[in-house]
Scaffold this active site. Sequence first.
Site, PDB file in Angstrom:
ATOM      1  N   GLU A  20       0.856  -1.194   0.000  1.00 57.42           N
ATOM      2  CA  GLU A  20       0.000   0.000   0.000  1.00 57.42           C
ATOM      3  C   GLU A  20       0.887   1.239   0.000  1.00 57.42           C
ATOM      4  O   GLU A  20       1.979   1.226   0.577  1.00 57.42           O
ATOM      5  CB  GLU A  20      -0.877  -0.014   1.262  1.00 57.42           C
ATOM      6  CG  GLU A  20      -1.726   1.245   1.399  1.00 57.42           C
ATOM      7  CD  GLU A  20      -2.831   1.107   2.430  1.00 57.42           C
ATOM      8  OE1 GLU A  20      -2.758   0.206   3.277  1.00 57.42           O
ATOM      9  OE2 GLU A  20      -3.778   1.920   2.372  1.00 57.42           O
ATOM     10  N   ASN A 167     -12.283  -1.263  -1.036  1.00 53.02           N
ATOM     11  CA  ASN A 167     -11.545  -1.859   0.084  1.00 53.02           C
ATOM     12  C   ASN A 167     -12.182  -1.383   1.383  1.00 53.02           C
ATOM     13  O   ASN A 167     -12.415  -0.184   1.559  1.00 53.02           O
ATOM     14  CB  ASN A 167     -10.084  -1.391   0.067  1.00 53.02           C
ATOM     15  CG  ASN A 167      -9.357  -1.778   1.350  1.00 53.02           C
ATOM     16  OD1 ASN A 167      -9.021  -2.939   1.551  1.00 53.02           O
ATOM     17  ND2 ASN A 167      -9.132  -0.817   2.243  1.00 53.02           N
ATOM     18  N   GLU A 168     -12.451  -2.287   2.273  1.00 57.20           N
ATOM     19  CA  GLU A 168     -13.029  -1.954   3.583  1.00 57.20           C
ATOM     20  C   GLU A 168     -14.070  -0.839   3.447  1.00 57.20           C
ATOM     21  O   GLU A 168     -14.004   0.194   4.133  1.00 57.20           O
ATOM     22  CB  GLU A 168     -11.922  -1.581   4.584  1.00 57.20           C
ATOM     23  CG  GLU A 168     -11.057  -2.769   4.941  1.00 57.20           C
ATOM     24  CD  GLU A 168     -10.155  -2.576   6.172  1.00 57.20           C
ATOM     25  OE1 GLU A 168     -10.144  -1.492   6.772  1.00 57.20           O
ATOM     26  OE2 GLU A 168      -9.462  -3.555   6.526  1.00 57.20           O
ATOM     27  N   TYR A 233      -6.465  -9.083  11.255  1.00 64.33           N
ATOM     28  CA  TYR A 233      -5.233  -8.671  11.938  1.00 64.33           C
ATOM     29  C   TYR A 233      -5.250  -9.227  13.349  1.00 64.33           C
ATOM     30  O   TYR A 233      -6.283  -9.180  14.022  1.00 64.33           O
ATOM     31  CB  TYR A 233      -5.143  -7.139  11.982  1.00 64.33           C
ATOM     32  CG  TYR A 233      -4.836  -6.536  10.620  1.00 64.33           C
ATOM     33  CD1 TYR A 233      -3.540  -6.571  10.112  1.00 64.33           C
ATOM     34  CD2 TYR A 233      -5.842  -5.943   9.850  1.00 64.33           C
ATOM     35  CE1 TYR A 233      -3.250  -6.032   8.866  1.00 64.33           C
ATOM     36  CE2 TYR A 233      -5.548  -5.399   8.599  1.00 64.33           C
ATOM     37  CZ  TYR A 233      -4.259  -5.445   8.113  1.00 64.33           C
ATOM     38  OH  TYR A 233      -3.961  -4.912   6.876  1.00 64.33           O
ATOM     39  N   GLU A 285      -5.870  -9.144   3.339  1.00 58.92           N
ATOM     40  CA  GLU A 285      -4.979  -8.501   4.321  1.00 58.92           C
ATOM     41  C   GLU A 285      -4.958  -9.401   5.537  1.00 58.92           C
ATOM     42  O   GLU A 285      -6.015  -9.726   6.093  1.00 58.92           O
ATOM     43  CB  GLU A 285      -5.481  -7.104   4.712  1.00 58.92           C
ATOM     44  CG  GLU A 285      -5.369  -6.087   3.602  1.00 58.92           C
ATOM     45  CD  GLU A 285      -5.833  -4.685   4.004  1.00 58.92           C
ATOM     46  OE1 GLU A 285      -5.780  -4.329   5.199  1.00 58.92           O
ATOM     47  OE2 GLU A 285      -6.266  -3.954   3.097  1.00 58.92           O
ATOM     48  N   GLN A 341       2.178  -5.825   5.557  1.00 62.33           N
ATOM     49  CA  GLN A 341       2.424  -5.440   4.179  1.00 62.33           C
ATOM     50  C   GLN A 341       3.839  -5.840   3.797  1.00 62.33           C
ATOM     51  O   GLN A 341       4.640  -6.146   4.670  1.00 62.33           O
ATOM     52  CB  GLN A 341       2.205  -3.948   3.999  1.00 62.33           C
ATOM     53  CG  GLN A 341       0.826  -3.492   4.415  1.00 62.33           C
ATOM     54  CD  GLN A 341       0.493  -2.069   3.966  1.00 62.33           C
ATOM     55  OE1 GLN A 341       1.292  -1.368   3.347  1.00 62.33           O
ATOM     56  NE2 GLN A 341      -0.722  -1.637   4.308  1.00 62.33           N
TER      57      GLN A 341
HETATM   58  O1  AHR Z   1      -2.878  -2.434   6.187  1.00 68.79           O
HETATM   59  C1  AHR Z   1      -3.235  -1.223   6.807  1.00 68.79           C
HETATM   60  C2  AHR Z   1      -4.713  -0.911   6.674  1.00 68.79           C
HETATM   61  O2  AHR Z   1      -5.459  -1.853   7.349  1.00 68.79           O
HETATM   62  C3  AHR Z   1      -5.277  -0.916   5.281  1.00 68.79           C
HETATM   63  O3  AHR Z   1      -5.077   0.278   4.603  1.00 68.79           O
HETATM   64  C4  AHR Z   1      -6.740  -1.143   5.524  1.00 68.79           C
HETATM   65  O4  AHR Z   1      -7.378  -1.831   4.485  1.00 68.79           O
HETATM   66  C5  AHR Z   1      -6.773  -1.915   6.828  1.00 68.79           C
HETATM   67  O5  AHR Z   1      -7.629  -1.345   7.737  1.00 68.79           O
END
Ligand code: AHR
Length: 474
Positions: A20, A167-168, A233, A285, A341
């Site tokens: 990103e 995205n999101e 995450y 992600e 990332q």
């Molecule tokens: O990876 C960081 C961020 O996490 C990304 O921009 C977003 O899609 C997610 O919330």
Amino acid sequence: MLADEPIGTISPRLYGQFAENLGRCCYDGLWVGKDSREFAHTEGFRTEVVRALREMRVPLLRWPGGCYADHYHWRDGVGSNRPRRLGLSCGLTVEDDNSLGTHEFLRLCELIGAEPYLAGNMGSGSVQELCDWMEYCNCPFDTTLTQERRANGRAAPFGVRIWGVGNENWGCGGSYDAETYTHEFRRYATMMRHVDATAELVACGFEADWNRKLMEILRDNLDLVDHISIHRYWTGGGPGEAFSQTEYERLISEADQTEAFIVETRAIVEEVAAGRRHIGIALDEWGVWHPEARTWGPGAMDTITPGYEQAGTLRDAIAAAVALEGFHRQCQSLSMANLAQVVNVLHAPVMTDGSKVWLTPTYHLLKMHSVHAGAVALPVIVDGDEISATASLKDHAVNVTVTNRSYTQPKEIRIPTLGTVTSSDILTGSLPRAQNSHEMPDLVRVESRGWEEKEGEAVAYMPPHSVLTLGFGG
Ligand code: AHR
């Protein structure tokens, strides 16, 4: 032990990465510009990073976001005289000179041997803008847009197959509710299909309620969707470096639960699709997000590290190993997975500082694990505490990767011999918090490991917090 029936093929796309324009990932980490005299570069990309990513065998790279994607206008990043804009993602505002644009990113993919995945703008963009990007990249006809592509140095279509439709979008990508997003998705996807019917479209998923509504609204338009994107995450593991044993175990267990999230999403998709169409789960992600790099979630900080940079310890690599075992088990429904990332940001395999480049334990884990990419996943039966494993078959060779999750206990592992042992590699370090740095780049690395053959079994010794891959040939 290996059970009989194979699970399915482990798509190389399960080893994807995410780049990103955030912090020092794209700019500085990957791209230093074609005119840089400070850094050795290949067509503007750091040569050492390009080499490392090629050697890690990155099959798929998602760009330009993340949250950045829903502000990104692709036209800003093609041709000469590129505008300077605000680069906006995750609360970080930077000056963005757009020097890394479509042609540069797609060239990077060629350099490292990765398939590109472009994430489109559904936040501040339009259907026409995304259709135009698709035409610009993929169209074989002679149109004004493809003439522009040619004038910018690329005659043949790029043939980008994977396109994210936002995205999101439940959050940073426009704060949509599920119904509004899905109706918009349907419009975008319909028009995009007209431009390139062969492209794979990724719809933005989220949690169960959102995913269920999305699927119900798309019930009669399943042909528009190829993948549903989910993100995961891990945030429960305490500090990035000074964690306790309990926090270590919590992070590993959180990584393990990623599989349940994939299974839950798959069940929701299947409820509606009911065998009418295969829609992949795209975990586009994933990874660990330590508290030092966030202002939300458990242990959130008031002030965070610049650019979402964080420690990358052996613990993070063990967590990735555990998650990959689940990815293999779910390889029939999981269609891709992109670690967040690729350089410098969050759970990064590669780090840079000035001209220095070093590789994190997660890099070594992924490289060691890449023997499974494209192989057939085999079911594994594990008998023992704090041990888990995955195995796969490719070209008559079986690779078995075992994780000793224990914080303190070494383990002796025994695998029924599946042929001659041809390789034995282990990733470990003195402590779970061990990490590499530019001063000590090889503190955590992969080494060959001895094994013995006893009574029809390959026997190896694994120290605590380690991952071992044994290769067996015919
Ligand atoms: O990876 C960081 C961020 O996490 C990304 O921009 C977003 O899609 C997610 O919330």
